[in-house]
Design a protein around this motif. Structure first.
Motif, short mmCIF file in Angstrom:
data_model
loop_
_atom_site.label_atom_id
_atom_site.label_comp_id
_atom_site.label_asym_id
_atom_site.label_seq_id
_atom_site.Cartn_x
_atom_site.Cartn_y
_atom_site.Cartn_z
N ASN A 47 0.83 -1.21 0.00
CA ASN A 47 0.00 0.00 0.00
C ASN A 47 0.87 1.26 0.00
OD1 ASN A 47 -2.80 1.00 0.24
ND2 ASN A 47 -2.01 1.91 2.14
N SER A 48 1.93 1.22 0.80
CA SER A 48 2.74 2.44 0.87
C SER A 48 3.75 2.51 -0.27
CB SER A 48 3.44 2.55 2.23
OG SER A 48 4.43 1.56 2.34
N ALA A 49 4.10 1.36 -0.86
CA ALA A 49 5.04 1.36 -1.98
C ALA A 49 4.34 1.76 -3.28
CB ALA A 49 5.68 -0.02 -2.14
N ARG A 50 3.03 1.49 -3.37
CA ARG A 50 2.28 1.80 -4.61
C ARG A 50 1.16 2.79 -4.30
NH1 ARG A 50 2.11 -2.96 -7.78
NH2 ARG A 50 0.70 -1.84 -9.19
N PRO A 51 1.49 4.10 -4.28
CA PRO A 51 0.50 5.11 -3.87
C PRO A 51 -0.76 5.08 -4.74
CG PRO A 51 2.68 6.08 -4.19
CD PRO A 51 2.77 4.69 -4.70
N GLU A 52 -0.63 4.64 -6.01
CA GLU A 52 -1.82 4.65 -6.89
C GLU A 52 -2.87 3.66 -6.40
OE1 GLU A 52 1.10 3.48 -7.73
OE2 GLU A 52 0.94 1.62 -8.85
N LEU A 53 -2.40 2.52 -5.79
CA LEU A 53 -3.33 1.54 -5.21
C LEU A 53 -4.09 2.17 -4.04
CD1 LEU A 53 -1.51 -1.92 -5.10
CD2 LEU A 53 -3.64 -1.36 -6.28
N ALA A 54 -3.33 2.85 -3.19
CA ALA A 54 -3.92 3.48 -2.02
C ALA A 54 -4.95 4.52 -2.44
CB ALA A 54 -2.82 4.12 -1.16
N GLN A 55 -4.62 5.27 -3.51
CA GLN A 55 -5.50 6.31 -3.99
C GLN A 55 -6.81 5.71 -4.54
OE1 GLN A 55 -3.18 8.97 -6.39
NE2 GLN A 55 -3.83 10.52 -4.91
N GLN A 56 -6.60 4.61 -5.28
CA GLN A 56 -7.73 3.92 -5.89
C GLN A 56 -8.72 3.43 -4.83
OE1 GLN A 56 -6.40 0.52 -8.12
NE2 GLN A 56 -8.47 -0.24 -8.44
N GLY A 57 -8.16 2.87 -3.75
CA GLY A 57 -9.02 2.34 -2.68
C GLY A 57 -9.62 3.43 -1.83
N GLY A 58 -8.94 4.56 -1.76
CA GLY A 58 -9.43 5.68 -0.98
C GLY A 58 -9.19 5.49 0.52
N GLU A 59 -9.89 6.29 1.29
CA GLU A 59 -9.73 6.28 2.74
C GLU A 59 -10.13 4.92 3.32
OE1 GLU A 59 -8.74 8.22 6.33
OE2 GLU A 59 -8.43 8.83 4.25
N GLY A 60 -9.39 4.43 4.30
CA GLY A 60 -9.75 3.17 4.96
C GLY A 60 -9.54 1.96 4.08
N SER A 61 -8.55 2.00 3.21
CA SER A 61 -8.27 0.84 2.38
C SER A 61 -6.81 0.46 2.49
CB SER A 61 -8.61 1.13 0.91
OG SER A 61 -7.59 1.92 0.33
N VAL A 62 -6.51 -0.78 2.10
CA VAL A 62 -5.12 -1.21 2.06
C VAL A 62 -4.91 -1.95 0.74
CG1 VAL A 62 -5.67 -3.30 3.40
CG2 VAL A 62 -3.31 -2.51 3.26
N ALA A 63 -3.94 -1.51 -0.03
CA ALA A 63 -3.63 -2.09 -1.34
C ALA A 63 -4.89 -2.25 -2.19
CB ALA A 63 -2.93 -3.44 -1.18
N GLY A 64 -5.77 -1.25 -2.13
CA GLY A 64 -6.97 -1.26 -2.95
C GLY A 64 -8.13 -2.03 -2.38
N LEU A 65 -7.92 -2.68 -1.21
CA LEU A 65 -9.00 -3.45 -0.58
C LEU A 65 -9.46 -2.72 0.68
CD1 LEU A 65 -7.17 -6.87 -0.77
CD2 LEU A 65 -9.18 -6.26 -2.14
N PRO A 66 -10.79 -2.79 0.98
CA PRO A 66 -11.25 -2.10 2.20
C PRO A 66 -10.67 -2.75 3.46
CG PRO A 66 -13.05 -3.33 1.16
CD PRO A 66 -11.89 -3.39 0.22
N LEU A 67 -10.15 -1.92 4.35
CA LEU A 67 -9.57 -2.42 5.60
C LEU A 67 -10.60 -3.16 6.44
CD1 LEU A 67 -7.14 0.23 7.11
CD2 LEU A 67 -6.76 -2.23 6.97
N ALA A 68 -11.85 -2.71 6.34
CA ALA A 68 -12.92 -3.34 7.12
C ALA A 68 -13.13 -4.79 6.69
CB ALA A 68 -14.22 -2.56 6.96
N LEU A 69 -12.63 -5.15 5.49
CA LEU A 69 -12.72 -6.54 5.04
C LEU A 69 -11.43 -7.29 5.35
CD1 LEU A 69 -14.40 -8.59 3.18
CD2 LEU A 69 -12.85 -7.86 1.36
N VAL A 70 -10.31 -6.61 5.14
CA VAL A 70 -9.00 -7.27 5.30
C VAL A 70 -8.69 -7.57 6.76
CG1 VAL A 70 -6.51 -7.01 4.99
CG2 VAL A 70 -8.08 -6.30 3.16
N ALA A 71 -8.93 -6.60 7.63
CA ALA A 71 -8.55 -6.78 9.04
C ALA A 71 -9.21 -8.01 9.67
CB ALA A 71 -8.85 -5.52 9.84
N PRO A 72 -10.55 -8.17 9.54
CA PRO A 72 -11.15 -9.37 10.14
C PRO A 72 -10.60 -10.67 9.56
CG PRO A 72 -12.85 -7.98 9.11
CD PRO A 72 -11.55 -7.27 8.97
N VAL A 73 -10.29 -10.66 8.26
CA VAL A 73 -9.74 -11.88 7.66
C VAL A 73 -8.38 -12.21 8.28
CG1 VAL A 73 -8.76 -12.85 5.54
CG2 VAL A 73 -11.02 -11.76 5.49
N VAL A 74 -7.58 -11.18 8.50
CA VAL A 74 -6.26 -11.41 9.11
C VAL A 74 -6.42 -11.89 10.55
CG1 VAL A 74 -4.15 -10.27 9.93
CG2 VAL A 74 -5.04 -9.75 7.65
#
Lengths: 279, 302
Positions: A47-74
């Motif tokens: 996410n931090s290495a590829r700013p365009e992914l972060a931009q695409q996902g917008g606020e509360g996302s990681v590598a273009g995926l919503p954090l609200a989905l990724v965090a529970p999976v982790v």
């Protein structure tokens, strides 16, 4: 003191006076921490290495995926992947008695066979919960650290996530007593371990994958123990992968299904091996 | 001081599938005495003891302790102490922890663990994992387990197996002192010679059936003082004995002639011109042994 209370105390002492409980616990912790860390640090780093992914996902996302989905999976890797460890612990607690012929002293001290199996069941329920807490320390501790290091929200303030963590502890407790049931049903230690590894690592994942291809198969697959556990917890890496068209069970339904497995296996095992002659 | 209660077997039978392990076993073991439960390997001793202890369910009949079924006892560990197999311990658990587990399950004061370790002489090895124990140490740990609840009844399966001579001497004295305190002591063995110095009573089984029970002395009177005689020419000796109206039975030590007088046999041999290499009255111990062997049958002496 009732025979059950005495047997319960003895079972806890039995567990803590051999090494297997902390060996399994350590292996589980290391494995889960590595897995959760790999995903959270990996995605957050990407996410931090590829700013365009972060931009695409917008606020509360990681590598273009919503954090609200990724965090529970982790975080739920603790149960989705870690559940095999309490199952092994529970089955070993039983099969060790057969293997080392310690059923003789066990039944001499507690001749009421039902009380002695119930004590083992109760002990493993508590041990399973302990495994759940340690597993979550691994996945949440390292996973949240990964998000936090890269300035992302770990979602831990979310009430839904907190409820998920509590249900994960319950799931791990139930898995340990599923292990007890398997142990009495298949008292051969090698047989039990092979069965557990084959079913959890191979058979069930394939069946659940197959459940994604047809609705009727998905209907059946959601009652598999692993699927029921994932429903209970509310998130799983497997649900993300397979993505069946059939709705998963409600969390409480999943919990009841898993508890039913644990009770049915123990009842069946009691008849098959536990109440038999000890020669 | 706990007092013993009788152990009673009443018409106990056990069938495992097609194998009839024990048939219609009927005997009583009294408190205050050491009773030897004897029989060759495979005679059904262990199965009988396991039925007494609620581990194996009899096909028919009852085995009770003080009139009660083991499984109905409130705190069985405080009533009956049992040591069945030398290997019934988790090898990864220390001797002390094995006893702690048993004490907790049996509702016995934890302080007893220290006491029984001391009694059997295992205190120095109590912290070692049982996997590192010798057979003799495991036997002592088994005995310690049996003693935990300070029970009035002791049931010990082959407790002398694997002990060194010093241990054997110790356990003999120990069992006698337990019986002296009024406890019921039942000790199984496949060798009469192993226990004949210790036991007051004998219960002998063979092929799952009771063949004899009574005081140890009842075995002595059975043979009535046999004479052992031997010759380099056994055939000629047997002929001479036969001519003199005596029946001899060949054994490893020589020809055993029950109820005979050594002088008469010597005279017979002299008259027949048969050279003798041995002629003596059988001593007490081997006398018992031959009664025992006669009871359990030659094929039973494995």
């Amino acid at each position: 003191m009732s025979p059950f209370a005495a047997a319960l105390r003895a079972e806890f002492t039995k567990t803590f006076t051999t090494r297997i409980w902390w060996i399994l616990l350590l292996v589980m912790f290391g494995y889960l921490a590595l897995l959760a860390g790999g995903i959270s640090f990996g995605l957050a780093g990407l996410n931090s290495a590829r700013p365009e992914l972060a931009q695409q996902g917008g606020e509360g996302s990681v590598a273009g995926l919503p954090l609200a989905l990724v965090a529970p999976v982790v975080y739920s890797l603790a149960t989705a992947v870690g559940y095999v460890f309490p199952v092994l612990l529970g089955s070993l607690a039983v099969t060790n008695e057969f293997r080392h012929k310690t059923l003789t002293p066990t039944f001499l001290a507690t001749p009421k066979r039902g009380a002695s199996l119930a004590a083992k069941w109760g002990t493993m329920l508590v041990l399973g919960a302990l495994y759940g807490v340690v597993a979550l320390i691994g996945t949440v501790g390292v996973g949240a650290l990964g998000f936090a290091v890269f300035g992302l929200d770990s979602q831990l303030g979310d009430g839904d996530i907190q409820a998920l963590l509590a249900r994960a502890v319950l799931a791990m407790a139930l898995w340990a007593v599923v292990g007890v049931g398997l142990g009495v049903l298949v008292p051969s230690q090698v047989g039990s371990i092979v069965l557990i590894l084959a079913f959890t690592q191979f058979v069930e994942p394939i069946l659940r994958l197959a459940g994604g291809f047809a609705d009727w198969a998905g209907e059946v697959a959601r009652f598999l123990p692993g699927a029921a556990s994932d429903s209970l917890v509310g998130a799983s890496i497997y649900s993300v992968i397979s993505g069946s068209g059939v709705a998963a069970l409600e969390w409480w339904q999943g919990g009841l299904v898993l508890a039913a497995y644990a009770i049915a296996l123990a009842a069946l095992g009691y008849a098959v091996s536990w109440r038999r002659d000890v020669t | 001081m706990p007092t013993g209660v009788p152990i009673e077997f009443r018409g106990v039978s056990k069938r495992f599938g097609s194998v009839q392990a024990v048939t219609d076993l009927d005997f009583t073991v009294q408190p205050g005495r050491v009773t030897g439960f004897l029989g060759p390997n495979g005679a059904g001793k262990t199965t009988s003891l396991r039925m007494l202890l609620g581990l194996v369910t009899p096909t028919s009949g009852t085995a009770t302790i003080g009139g009660r079924d083991y499984r109905s006892l409130e705190r069985p560990v405080a009533v009956v102490g049992a040591a069945l197999e030398a290997a019934s311990f988790h090898p990864g658990r220390s001797g002390r922890d094995s006893l702690r587990v048993h004490a907790l399950a049996g509702g016995v004061d934890a302080a007893r663990v220290h006491t029984v370790l001391d009694t059997v002489g295992l205190t120095d090895y109590a912290g070692r994992r049982v996997g590192g124990y010798s057979l003799g140490m495991r036997q002592r740990l088994g005995l310690a387990t049996a003693l935990l609840g300070d029970p009035g009844v002791l049931v010990l399966d082959e407790p002398i197996n694997g002990l060194d001579p010093e241990g054997i001497k110790w356990i003999r004295g120990f069992l006698r002192s337990l019986a002296g305190e009024g406890r019921t002591v039942l000790v199984s063995s496949h060798l009469l010679s192993e226990v004949h110095q210790t036991v007051d009573e004998v219960v002998i089984i063979a092929k799952g059936r009771l063949v004899h029970s009574g005081p140890l002395s009842s075995l002595e009177t059975m043979t009535g003082g046999a004479v052992v005689v031997d010759s380099p020419d056994r055939a000629a000796l047997l002929v001479a004995l036969h001519a003199g109206g005596l029946a001899g039975k060949a054994s490893r030590d020589g020809i055993v002639v029950p109820g005979a007088d050594p002088a008469a046999i010597g005279h017979l041999a002299f008259r027949a011109g048969v050279e003798l290499s041995a002629l003596y009255r059988e001593s007490g111990a081997s006398d018992l042994e031959s009664s025992f062997l006669a009871l359990v049958g030659e094929e039973g002496a494995l």
